[in-house]
Each structure stands twice: as structure tokens, then as C-alpha cells.
Motif scaffolding. Structure first.
Motif, PDB file in Angstrom:
ATOM      1  N   LEU A 231     -93.133   6.159   5.463  1.00 55.10           N
ATOM      2  CA  LEU A 231     -92.763   7.411   6.140  1.00 55.10           C
ATOM      3  C   LEU A 231     -93.894   8.441   6.164  1.00 55.10           C
ATOM      4  O   LEU A 231     -95.001   8.158   5.740  1.00 55.10           O
ATOM      5  CB  LEU A 231     -91.521   8.001   5.462  1.00 55.10           C
ATOM      6  CG  LEU A 231     -90.186   7.456   5.982  1.00 55.10           C
ATOM      7  CD1 LEU A 231     -89.036   8.157   5.300  1.00 55.10           C
ATOM      8  CD2 LEU A 231     -90.074   7.696   7.498  1.00 55.10           C
ATOM      9  N   PRO A 232     -93.633   9.631   6.661  1.00 55.13           N
ATOM     10  CA  PRO A 232     -94.678  10.668   6.746  1.00 55.13           C
ATOM     11  C   PRO A 232     -95.190  11.125   5.383  1.00 55.13           C
ATOM     12  O   PRO A 232     -94.508  10.973   4.387  1.00 55.13           O
ATOM     13  CB  PRO A 232     -93.967  11.831   7.445  1.00 55.13           C
ATOM     14  CG  PRO A 232     -92.514  11.587   7.217  1.00 55.13           C
ATOM     15  CD  PRO A 232     -92.365  10.100   7.224  1.00 55.13           C
TER      16      PRO A 232
ATOM     17  N   ASP B 215     -91.891  13.183   1.378  1.00 51.80           N
ATOM     18  CA  ASP B 215     -91.353  13.888   2.546  1.00 51.80           C
ATOM     19  C   ASP B 215     -91.325  15.404   2.290  1.00 51.80           C
ATOM     20  O   ASP B 215     -91.577  16.191   3.213  1.00 51.80           O
ATOM     21  CB  ASP B 215     -89.947  13.364   2.853  1.00 51.80           C
ATOM     22  CG  ASP B 215     -89.449  13.845   4.206  1.00 51.80           C
ATOM     23  OD1 ASP B 215     -90.260  13.862   5.157  1.00 51.80           O
ATOM     24  OD2 ASP B 215     -88.270  14.228   4.314  1.00 51.80           O
TER      25      ASP B 215
ATOM     26  N   ASN C 116     -98.232  14.672   8.454  1.00 56.07           N
ATOM     27  CA  ASN C 116     -97.626  13.345   8.377  1.00 56.07           C
ATOM     28  C   ASN C 116     -98.377  12.524   7.352  1.00 56.07           C
ATOM     29  O   ASN C 116     -99.446  12.924   6.895  1.00 56.07           O
ATOM     30  CB  ASN C 116     -97.687  12.652   9.739  1.00 56.07           C
ATOM     31  CG  ASN C 116     -96.770  13.328  10.728  1.00 56.07           C
ATOM     32  OD1 ASN C 116     -95.631  13.650  10.393  1.00 56.07           O
ATOM     33  ND2 ASN C 116     -97.277  13.568  11.937  1.00 56.07           N
TER      34      ASN C 116
ATOM     35  N   LYS D  95     -96.568  20.626   6.580  1.00 56.65           N
ATOM     36  CA  LYS D  95     -96.586  20.327   8.024  1.00 56.65           C
ATOM     37  C   LYS D  95     -97.633  19.265   8.352  1.00 56.65           C
ATOM     38  O   LYS D  95     -98.512  19.470   9.207  1.00 56.65           O
ATOM     39  CB  LYS D  95     -96.815  21.606   8.838  1.00 56.65           C
ATOM     40  CG  LYS D  95     -95.714  22.646   8.613  1.00 56.65           C
ATOM     41  CD  LYS D  95     -95.798  23.797   9.611  1.00 56.65           C
ATOM     42  CE  LYS D  95     -94.634  24.753   9.455  1.00 56.65           C
ATOM     43  NZ  LYS D  95     -94.617  25.462   8.163  1.00 56.65           N
TER      44      LYS D  95
ATOM     45  N   SER E 269     -98.823  13.327   3.231  1.00 52.56           N
ATOM     46  CA  SER E 269    -100.240  13.428   2.907  1.00 52.56           C
ATOM     47  C   SER E 269    -100.370  14.346   1.717  1.00 52.56           C
ATOM     48  O   SER E 269     -99.799  15.432   1.703  1.00 52.56           O
ATOM     49  CB  SER E 269    -101.018  14.007   4.087  1.00 52.56           C
ATOM     50  OG  SER E 269    -102.332  14.271   3.699  1.00 52.56           O
TER      51      SER E 269
ATOM     52  N   CYS F 229     -94.720  16.641   2.992  1.00 49.99           N
ATOM     53  CA  CYS F 229     -94.979  16.644   4.438  1.00 49.99           C
ATOM     54  C   CYS F 229     -94.322  17.838   5.108  1.00 49.99           C
ATOM     55  O   CYS F 229     -94.925  18.498   5.959  1.00 49.99           O
ATOM     56  CB  CYS F 229     -94.465  15.349   5.051  1.00 49.99           C
ATOM     57  SG  CYS F 229     -95.463  13.947   4.568  1.00 49.99           S
ATOM     58  N   GLN F 230     -93.078  18.106   4.729  1.00 45.96           N
ATOM     59  CA  GLN F 230     -92.352  19.242   5.320  1.00 45.96           C
ATOM     60  C   GLN F 230     -93.056  20.551   4.977  1.00 45.96           C
ATOM     61  O   GLN F 230     -93.258  21.407   5.838  1.00 45.96           O
ATOM     62  CB  GLN F 230     -90.920  19.296   4.754  1.00 45.96           C
ATOM     63  CG  GLN F 230     -90.107  18.035   4.964  1.00 45.96           C
ATOM     64  CD  GLN F 230     -89.328  18.069   6.280  1.00 45.96           C
ATOM     65  OE1 GLN F 230     -89.296  19.091   6.952  1.00 45.96           O
ATOM     66  NE2 GLN F 230     -88.736  16.937   6.639  1.00 45.96           N
TER      67      GLN F 230
ATOM     68  N   GLN G 246     -99.141   8.232   5.954  1.00 38.01           N
ATOM     69  CA  GLN G 246     -99.007   6.793   6.137  1.00 38.01           C
ATOM     70  C   GLN G 246     -99.132   6.139   4.774  1.00 38.01           C
ATOM     71  O   GLN G 246    -100.053   6.484   4.018  1.00 38.01           O
ATOM     72  CB  GLN G 246    -100.159   6.310   7.023  1.00 38.01           C
ATOM     73  CG  GLN G 246     -99.700   5.643   8.273  1.00 38.01           C
ATOM     74  CD  GLN G 246    -100.853   4.982   8.995  1.00 38.01           C
ATOM     75  OE1 GLN G 246    -102.028   5.227   8.717  1.00 38.01           O
ATOM     76  NE2 GLN G 246    -100.519   4.127   9.930  1.00 38.01           N
TER      77      GLN G 246
END
Lengths: 287, 287
Positions: B277-278, B234, B243, B241, B280, B237-238, B245
Motif C-alpha cells: 500500500l501507500p 498508512d 505514497n 501526503k 514513505s 502517508c496520510q 511502495q
């Protein structure tokens, strides 16, 4: 044996001997190292300049009392004691890492005030706060690490004093200790005296410029004397294997401290300024 | 508002905003800075390489329990969690500063054991212990700062993930958490399982080589996942920016963790490995 019986310097010696057992000249780390455990900062060769790193911890109830110091002053002071170590090496501070262990029921505002105090001083010396750590803890424990460097590719050390050198200090001695005593005993003094003593203890100014000036003028030896003139001069003597003589009437004690000592019946020894022990070198202080 | 209501990441944001208010491109410190607060380490340009610094604190009763971990293991682990942050940037650790806040009635032997554990791991990665600080404190608080660098003049960051990248982890997940649960609950397992789980929790191996390999292979993004796959993914991801899988059946959970989860009735979520959760990017872990 308990730590209290061994004492701080005994424990430092043990840690140093364990650390140095791993000393290996084939390792890049050890090969570049100029100063390890036992001076105000560590120092190593980094390209064509010398890099410095130091860390200092303040523990609630041991190093500060939140009834006496404000959070903003605490932020300033926590950084100042670290910058003072860089100053005593003749270095320029560049980066700060801030590690805070804090009780979870603390008000956010207190931490914000702390950071504002810290950032104010950081900004004054163009230091960037670039990282750190947050942890939960029953008491407030503040650890700051500073990374700096020496422009001139020389540094001030503890181990370089030679017989015949003069001993000097930056500024007056005893103000910070007098400030602490005043705050602890809640002594009432006139406004100006109160303010000067309070600032000396809670908002000390690191002697960054003085440290660099000493280097430029060819001085080789210095130490941060936040532990007091005698204790810290003794560290120079030990590291340099020299003795020292101090003429007590030549020690620059601040006039307010003299007045305060008489008024309050506090002997100067308690203010860490009585002299007469071994030592030779040049001293930089933070208070 | 209390710290407990704001949470760790809320407080980090506040500290970051105060620190960055002093940001001034005319200062040498800020001009050279590449990564400030908010990644596994800070990073700055130092001549023709990138330098890294990180600090981590372990508090007695919060991060470790002296009934469960030996002093030697504690020394190893305190360094390992820091080295892991350097690994996640693709860096090489070089120097360590050790700040110990210790109760005065502690046995010297405990501190000696701690230092031996720390020095063993330091030696393995050719890290030199070059300084630190000793303070008195009611609880044991350990803060280690590591200074390292990147050989390749590139680093792995949290903010560089782009859509379409694969997510990968080094090693199996869940072993350290399972080890902690086993130790806390004093679960009796066969000797081999006990040993593997205990080592995973108490003697984790920092992924220094893996971090450098990732850099060499052109990877740009990584994070230390000692907080667990989901929480740390997470963060990527934050920062990037994006998401993400995760296919839960593709997460490499150690077979012993699967067995242990079933036997003990501990759901995998408690072991920090449930996914979905989000995110990559590419992930490096220390456990």
C-alpha cells in the motif's frame, strides 16, 4: 486478600512501596522529583519552574450515573475533578490528555456532547487538549491527565502543616453532596435551589485562582477536599504528623444545605461536613 | 450514528476538531504546542528542550485476556505500549502515572504482581512511577500516562516524510501477532519457539535507544507500528501526503513466523505483515 478488604489507601501504600523500591538518585527522573505518590499531583523540578501532573478516572455506575448527568456535564466534570487537583497544589493547568473507553453501540452525539462540555471548561482555563486514547469497553471509563506548572517555583503540599496554623476552606461546604442526594432521590425543590445544588454537583468550578492566591500569600499546605472535609483533613494530618481541631459551628456550610438537611432528614454527616477530628493546615476545595 | 459505524479514526477527527476550536495563540498552552492530537505523543516546547506526553488504555477482554497473560506480564506490557509511543518520537521516557480501575473482589496479590512487572520495565528505562489513580470498576481498565522529553530538541513525527525516502523497520515483524495467535489457539510448538513467540507478544521491548539513534542520524519521520506495518504506514502517508511502495519480499519477517504461518495455515495477512500500500518514511516498532 481481596481489594475490598485492603481498601484504597492500603493499596496505594503497596503501589508506593513498589514504585519507590526503584528509587535511584542517579536517575534523572528521581533526582528531579519533588512530590511522588501521595499528594494531589506529582511535582518535579523542570528548569526554573515546578511541573505538575495528575490523573483521575471516572467509571460509569461508580462515579457517575448517565440517568442523572448529561454527557456535556460529564465532560465538564471529568476535567473539573482533575483541574481541582492542580488547584490544590497552587498550580496552573496547561495540557490535558483524554483517554476514553467506550461501548461501541454508544451514539457519536453523546461523545461529541461530552467533548463540548470538556472543551468549554478547558477553554475557560486556557488548557489545550493535546492527545489521548480511544478504546472499546463494556462500560464508559474516562481518564484525564493534566500537566501544569507552578509559576512561583513553590507549591502547596499535604505534608507541610505545622501546629498553630489555621484551617480554612474555599467556599461553602456540602453543596455538591446535597446536589448528589437531590439527584439520586429525585427530590422536588424550588427552581433556584434545584439549580444551585445541581450545578454544585455537576458543574463544579476548580479553584485555580484561589490556589495561586494561597501560594502568593505564603500558605504552604492544601488539599483538594472532594472526598469531604474530614477525610481529606485527615490526609493532611497523616502527611504532616499533626493533629487538628475543628469548631463545628465555624464550618461554612451553605445555607441551602442547612435547609435541605432539615427538610430531607439527611444528617450533615452524610453530606461529608461533620467535623471534630485531627488536622491542621489550609484546605482548598473544588465544589 | 453509533461509534461502531463511525470507527476509531472518525471519532479522533471529531475530538480533534472540537479541541482545536479552542486553539488560541494568546494562550501559553497553544503557543508552545508542537504536536497535538494525531501523532504517537503530544509534544511542546519546554524551555530549551521538547517535552512529550502520551497515554494508552488497556481494557480487560478487549486488549488482554487474563487466561493468557499473567499479571506480571500485564504490568510490563501496559508500560511497554506507552514507552513505545515515546520511542517512536525519538524521546526519552521519564515519568509514569498509573490509573487502575479494578473489581473489588480482585486478589491484592494480582495487583502486586502487576506492579512488579511494571516496575521492572520502568527501572530498566530509569522511569519513575510518580502518581496515578485507583477506582472501582466491573472490569480491569489500565491507563498509563508517560511524560518524556527529547534531548536533541528535535523529534520524529508522522507528517514529515518526503518522496524518495526509504522505509525501514526496527527488528522483525509478525512475532507478536504470531504469539497472540499461538496463545489464543493454545497451539503446541517446541519450547524455544513457544518462548520466543510468547515473549514477543507479552513482553515486548520498547525501542527507546533505536528511536534516539534514528534522530541522531538525521531521520525525521517515524511511527509506532503496533497496529501493523500497513495500517501504521498508512498513517504516515496520510499525515505526510505521500505514497509508498513496499517490496513484499524485502519485509523482514521473522523466520519463525514464516514457519509458523505455513504450519498453522495462517496467512501472513492475519499476522499484519502483508504489504503493498501507500507510504514513505521510516518506521520504528515495539514488537
Amino acid at each position: 486478600m481481596k481489594l475490598s478488604e485492603l481498601g484504597e489507601f492500603g493499596l496505594i501504600e503497596i503501589i508506593q512501596s513498589i514504585a519507590e523500591k526503584s528509587q535511584n538518585p542517579r536517575y534523572d527522573s528521581w533526582r528531579r522529583l519533588l512530590v511522588g505518590i501521595g499528594d494531589d499531583t506529582a511535582a518535579w523540578q523542570a528548569g526554573d519552574y515546578i511541573e505538575l501532573a495528575t490523573t483521575d478516572t471516572l467509571v460509569q455506575g461508580v462515579h457517575f450515573n448517565l440517568n442523572v448527568i448529561s454527557w456535556k456535564e460529564l465532560g465538564w466534570k471529568a476535567l473539573a475533578v482533575n483541574l481541582s487537583d492542580i488547584a490544590a497544589m497552587g498550580g496552573i493547568p496547561v495540557y490535558a490528555l483524554l483517554s476514553l473507553a467506550l461501548p461501541q453501540d454508544l451514539e457519536v452525539e453523546n461523545v461529541t456532547d461530552f467533548c463540548h462540555g470538556l472543551a468549554e471548561l478547558a477553554n475557560q482555563f486556557e488548557v489545550a487538549i493535546i492527545g489521548g486514547n480511544l478504546a472499546s469497553s463494556p462500560d464508559v471509563v474516562i481518564t484525564i491527565t493534566i500537566i501544569g506548572f507552578s509559576k512561583s517555583n513553590r507549591i502547596l503540599k499535604r505534608s507541610t502543616a505545622v501546629p498553630g496554623e489555621q484551617i480554612a476552606v474555599t467556599g461553602f461546604l456540602g453543596l455538591s453532596s446535597a446536589g448528589l442526594k437531590m439527584l439520586q432521590k429525585k427530590t422536588t425543590l424550588d427552581n433556584e435551589t434545584t439549580n444551585i445544588l445541581r450545578q454544585a454537583h455537576l458543574r463544579p468550578t476548580p479553584r485555580i485562582k484561589e490556589g495561586q492566591l494561597l501560594l502568593q500569600r505564603g500558605v504552604n499546605t492544601a488539599i483538594d477536599i472532594s472526598d469531604g472535609l474530614i477525610a481529606d483533613l485527615d490526609h493532611i494530618c497523616q502527611a504532616s504528623k499533626v493533629n487538628a481541631q475543628i469548631k463545628i459551628d465555624r464550618v461554612p456550610v451553605h445555607p441551602l444545605v442547612k435547609v435541605y438537611s432539615l427538610n430531607q432528614g439527611v444528617c450533615r454527616g452524610q453530606l461529608n461536613i461533620i467535623a471534630g477530628l485531627p488536622g491542621s493546615g489550609v484546605i482548598a476545595n473544588a465544589d
